[in-house]
Design an enzyme around this catalytic site. Structure first.
Site, short mmCIF file in Angstrom:
data_model
loop_
_atom_site.label_atom_id
_atom_site.label_comp_id
_atom_site.label_asym_id
_atom_site.label_seq_id
_atom_site.Cartn_x
_atom_site.Cartn_y
_atom_site.Cartn_z
N SER A 80 22.80 -16.60 21.38
CA SER A 80 23.85 -16.76 20.39
C SER A 80 24.27 -18.22 20.28
CB SER A 80 25.07 -15.91 20.77
OG SER A 80 26.15 -16.15 19.89
N THR A 134 -13.73 -9.71 -6.29
CA THR A 134 -14.77 -10.60 -6.80
C THR A 134 -14.44 -12.06 -6.51
OG1 THR A 134 -15.33 -9.03 -8.55
CG2 THR A 134 -16.03 -11.30 -8.86
N THR A 136 -20.06 -7.45 -5.63
CA THR A 136 -18.79 -7.38 -4.89
C THR A 136 -18.53 -5.97 -4.43
OG1 THR A 136 -17.85 -9.21 -6.16
CG2 THR A 136 -16.30 -7.72 -5.08
#
Length: 495
Positions: free
Chosen positions: A342, A125, A165
């Site tokens: 790395s 809603t 809704t």
């Protein structure tokens, strides 16, 4: 275009949106009224009091509603508005303002004004009302009226007219999911076609095939790539077919599928208008009550997403293994270097694209469990957990589409093969001997394998040393033609 949202650093529910409509840093306020009383709303904001309360209530996921759902919701609202206009609800000028507002939202120009959190109570809603308020205020702006003058255009009496809704939200979700499925399908097709190109490129490259990560029999790198392409071809077909599961919608059913508060002519027409707006093959459910109650269709469709994620994870893992090394691993393929690997090991380059794709696939699998659980928690006439279902479903579609695109562009397209490494493995590994069982016999080949392991000699050297085969015969037995032939190669007769 400005970003649709920013991170809520303070954790107070303020998304700090920035757009033409949502820069409220110097805002004054207007007063709006609802069931719970009066509340200040930024005067220049498109949203209203319901959205303000939802912003306060639901700082949960700290993510906005998926844009695909917003755009689909606008399409639903446009279809409803057109139907209501046909039934004589508004004059032309008011309808044209509402229609333009819907178009603006469909095209993404109002994304920043949808302020509610992706996860919310109320079965969606808050999203529906945020959409209603934004469309009403945008229509008021087009009519030259101030924001909040809801007597002229009301979020409830006009934008939400003859709706709930409970019918608009799941309908919008299905529309958004279909559109996202089509985008995903295109990405999967592009990915499988890239693997098909690699199948051709590597067709003549013989290598060791492995089962349980142990050397097994000979294959070609092209065959491995072709198998990956075939897996994604199945995904493409599944995605294409599962769209039909989403085409049945409950729009017009209002609160629980009975159509209460909507005229019959509206119920009969509104899905037709939505089909015209979206150009999708949508149909009104024969049983609107059932379609409003049950959400199992989302479990079924997301199962297809999980299958696609499974293939992505398996194949991304394979490429990580095949590219491992580069010196002490399999090293049979080379992935495009994307970044230094790395901060402490110089020269290290990690398979970052397959790793990222794998994480996306794992997230989709987690979403599958969330959807199944949420869909099973519907009670009686409605499922209150549609916001979670929508967030997980559309999130999975986004993840898979993006992962397929990144995988194709930044990994598969630039993937190469180490032909020297593959050839050395073929000549050294006892897996090559399996191709010679038919000619030399199992026990002879087993003895050669044991000797190769014990002495650390390449199997090719042992076969030639014992004069079991000529160099030409050995090379023919491990050639691409022999390896790709269905079944064992014919036994060569003594001259």
């Amino acid at each position: 275009m400005e970003p649709a949202f920013a991170v809520d650093v303070a954790g107070d529910g303020d998304w700090n949106h920035r757009s033409d409509y949502e820069d409220t840093s110097m805002s004054t306020y207007r007063i709006e009224q609802d069931l719970l009383g009066a509340k200040e709303v930024p005067a220049d904001s498109l949203h209203g009091i319901y959205t303000e309360r939802a912003i306060e209530n639901f700082p949960i996921s700290m993510r906005p509603v998926n844009p695909a759902l917003i755009h689909a919701y606008a399409a639903v609202k446009l279809a409803c508005a057109r139907t209501n206009h046909e039934l004589g609800c508004w004059d032309d000028s008011k309808f044209q303002a509402i229609e333009t507002a819907c178009r603006d939202m469909m095209e993404g120009r109002l994304d920043a004004a949808i302020r509610v959190d992706a996860l919310q109570g109320g079965a969606g809603t808050s999203t529906n009302m945020n959409v209603n308020e934004v469309l009403a205020n945008r229509a008021l702006e087009l009519l030259g009226k101030p924001f909040g003058e809801y007597a002229a255009v009301s979020p409830l009496d006009d934008i939400n007219r003859h709706q709930s809704t409970n019918d608009t939200y799941p309908t919008a979700l299905k529309v958004a999911a279909i559109q996202s499925l089509r985008r995903l399908q295109r990405e999967v097709i592009d990915l499988l076609e890239e693997f098909q190109r690699k199948e051709q490129e590597f067709a003549g490259m013989v290598k060791i095939g492995r089962t349980q990560l142990q050397d097994a029999v000979l294959t070609t790198l092209g065959r491995e790539m072709g198998a990956y392409a075939e897996a994604f071809a199945r995904d493409r077909w599944r995605i294409y077919k599962c769209e039909e599961r989403l085409r049945i919608v409950n729009l017009g059913g209002t609160a629980i599928g009975t159509g209460l508060a909507a005229p019959r002519q509206y119920i009969f027409r509104v899905v037709d208008r939505l089909r015209e707006v979206t150009q999708l093959g949508l149909a009104r459910a024969e049983n609107l009550v059932e379609c409003t109650q049950n959400a199992d269709v989302f479990v079924e469709v997301h199962g297809i997403m999980k299958a696609c994620a499974t293939n992505l994870l398996k194949i991304a893992t394979d490429l990580r293994l095949l590219s491992s090394g580069p010196d002490a691993g399999f090293g049979e393929i080379r992935l495009p270097p994307r970044q230094a690997g790395s901060s402490i090991m110089p020269g290290k380059v990690n398979p970052v694209i397959p790793e990222a794709v794998s994480q996306a696939a794992i997230a989709v699998m987690a979403n599958d469990q969330a959807i199944a659980h949420a869909c099973s928690l519907g009670n009686l006439e409605l499922n209150a957990f549609l916001p979670l279902i929508a967030d997980a479903m559309l999130g999975s579609l986004d993840l898979l589409g993006n992962a397929c695109r990144v995988f194709r562009m930044h990994c598969v397209a630039g993937m190469g093969a180490d032909e020297i490494r593959c050839r050395r493995n073929v000549e050294s590994a006892t897996a090559s001997l399996t191709a010679m069982v038919e000619m030399l016999g199992y026990e002879t080949v087993q003895a050669l394998a044991s000797r190769a392991h014990a002495e650390g000699k390449p199997v090719r050297d042992l076969v030639l040393e014992e004069q079991l085969l000529t160099p030409e015969q050995f090379d023919r037995m491990v050639s691409p033609e022999s390896v790709n032939r269905l079944g064992s190669p014919p036994v060569e007769k003594e001259p």
